[in-house]
Design a protein around this motif. Sequence first.
Motif, mmCIF file in Angstrom:
data_model
loop_
_atom_site.group_PDB
_atom_site.id
_atom_site.type_symbol
_atom_site.label_atom_id
_atom_site.label_comp_id
_atom_site.label_asym_id
_atom_site.label_seq_id
_atom_site.Cartn_x
_atom_site.Cartn_y
_atom_site.Cartn_z
ATOM 1 N N GLU A 24 5.179 39.371 26.600
ATOM 2 C CA GLU A 24 4.226 38.304 26.952
ATOM 3 C C GLU A 24 3.549 37.703 25.722
ATOM 4 O OE1 GLU A 24 3.554 37.401 30.502
ATOM 5 O OE2 GLU A 24 5.494 38.379 30.375
ATOM 6 N N SER A 47 -6.245 34.771 28.187
ATOM 7 C CA SER A 47 -4.855 34.759 28.652
ATOM 8 C C SER A 47 -3.970 35.336 27.556
ATOM 9 C CB SER A 47 -4.403 33.335 28.999
ATOM 10 O OG SER A 47 -4.381 32.544 27.821
ATOM 11 N N ASP A 101 -1.039 34.428 26.600
ATOM 12 C CA ASP A 101 -0.298 33.472 25.768
ATOM 13 C C ASP A 101 -1.108 32.964 24.576
ATOM 14 O OD1 ASP A 101 -2.047 31.916 27.197
ATOM 15 O OD2 ASP A 101 -0.558 30.483 27.922
ATOM 16 N N ARG A 102 -2.393 33.292 24.553
ATOM 17 C CA ARG A 102 -3.218 32.896 23.401
ATOM 18 C C ARG A 102 -3.479 34.066 22.441
ATOM 19 N NH1 ARG A 102 -4.127 27.724 23.701
ATOM 20 N NH2 ARG A 102 -4.786 27.984 21.542
#
Length: 495
Positions: A179, A317, A319-320
């Motif tokens: 991820e 999140s 993705d950051r």
Amino acid sequence: MKGSVRVRFAPSPTGMLHIGGLRTALYNYLFAKGHEDGVFVLRIEDTDQTRYVEGAEQDIIESLKWTGMEIDEGPENPGEVGPYRQSERKEMYAQYAEQLVEQGQAYYAFDTPEELDQMRERLKKSGNPAPKYDAITRMSMKNSLTLPQEEVERKLEEGEEYVIRLKVPRRETIRFEDEVRGFVSFESKGLDDQVLLKSDGMPTYHLANVVDDHLMEITHVIRGEEWLSSAPKHILMYEYFGWEPPKMAHLPLIMSPSGGKLSKRKAESEGIPINTKDYIEQKFEPEALVNFLAYLGWSPGDDTELHTMDELIDLFSLDRVSKGGAVFDYKKLTWYNEHYLREKPVDELYPRVKVIAEEHGIEPDEEYMKQIIPLMKDRVSKIEDFVTIGRFFFEDPEGYEDRALKKWKDNSAELLSAYVEEVEKLDEDEFKAKILKDKIKEVINAHDVGFGPLMMPLRVAVSGMGYGPDLTPTLELLGKETTIHRINTAIEKLG
């Protein structure tokens, strides 16, 4: 099962909770709580009993509570999938290891420690710098793949010591999506035949981890980068068991300001507290540490830096999360701490400051202390500074800091004497910050100097330091008698 998203923080009780472990817990917590019915599980991975440290589990639980992370399921508040200590789950691991043996994806190995050492020495001599027990070497070792079936059965019946090893395929590419890092692939020829069950019947981290994550229905495994190299073995096991693997996210390392991973040794040499317990003992604000750690490898993608736990939950999140290491900046942590101290009302700070004052042998008057706190707020980095830097509010300075003495010039005594003359004329009720400031202006105008030549020695005289809170409100709070006494003492001592 409760929770569409289920994460676990799974530390080993082999020492006090490391700051890196706390960040891993925080990212798990923020991720879980950012989903409507997300569940944050605490699992104690205590399979290595030789490294168990007394009090470590309690330290982990108390550290999480201190930072405001609520444990939904754990040893203290079990849910439906307990127990939550791996040492109490021992019976269930053996059956899974045996299952892999029956399926031909694991095997019994009877090699003694001496035989393993001989194998490594032999391979080193033949030019293999990193020998391991793998698809090639296993065929020359003492295990259920090389021994006749009846001999294996005899050894098991006679209770001979053995371990169960994972049978890693020789040439296979193991690929999964991380991820944080995107697609990651490993060649199986670089992996060893991992021990799954030790000779004492305890599972290794790898087996217990996979079995527990499956049985506890963990949906996302969020852990440190150091576990990335173990992930392909875990993926293989999920495949062999026929289980859906959880999504995986491997967090970037925390780096030392001088470069490289922030190890215990490096942290000590750079004055960085390494365990959460140290931050508690040094009286950091928990909100500051949480806010700081959240930004150590993640950002919301804008310029904001200050967020409460609830705001972080909304913003976080995976993705950051950055792929590269994050440098531990102690100055930045201090900046966060200063901010959160200033945000707190006097009534919340007073009981804590009172305790610190009493530890320093000071019995503070509540009303007086509640006037000091707002005055000092912009000058403190940690809560004890109210007492350590502000000690002069309670007693005359015992001496004068070397740095402060540099502010004492040839005309300092003369200017201070002139100031004493002016303020001696004031009544007690006229001894107010604004009037005291006006008197400073009168003296510097009469002597044709700037503010510095009088303000600096005046501060040194009353506090013994070259820095501190706003000067004239400080004088007002100290009162006329104390102020004049301290100025005269300084003139006498420093000339």
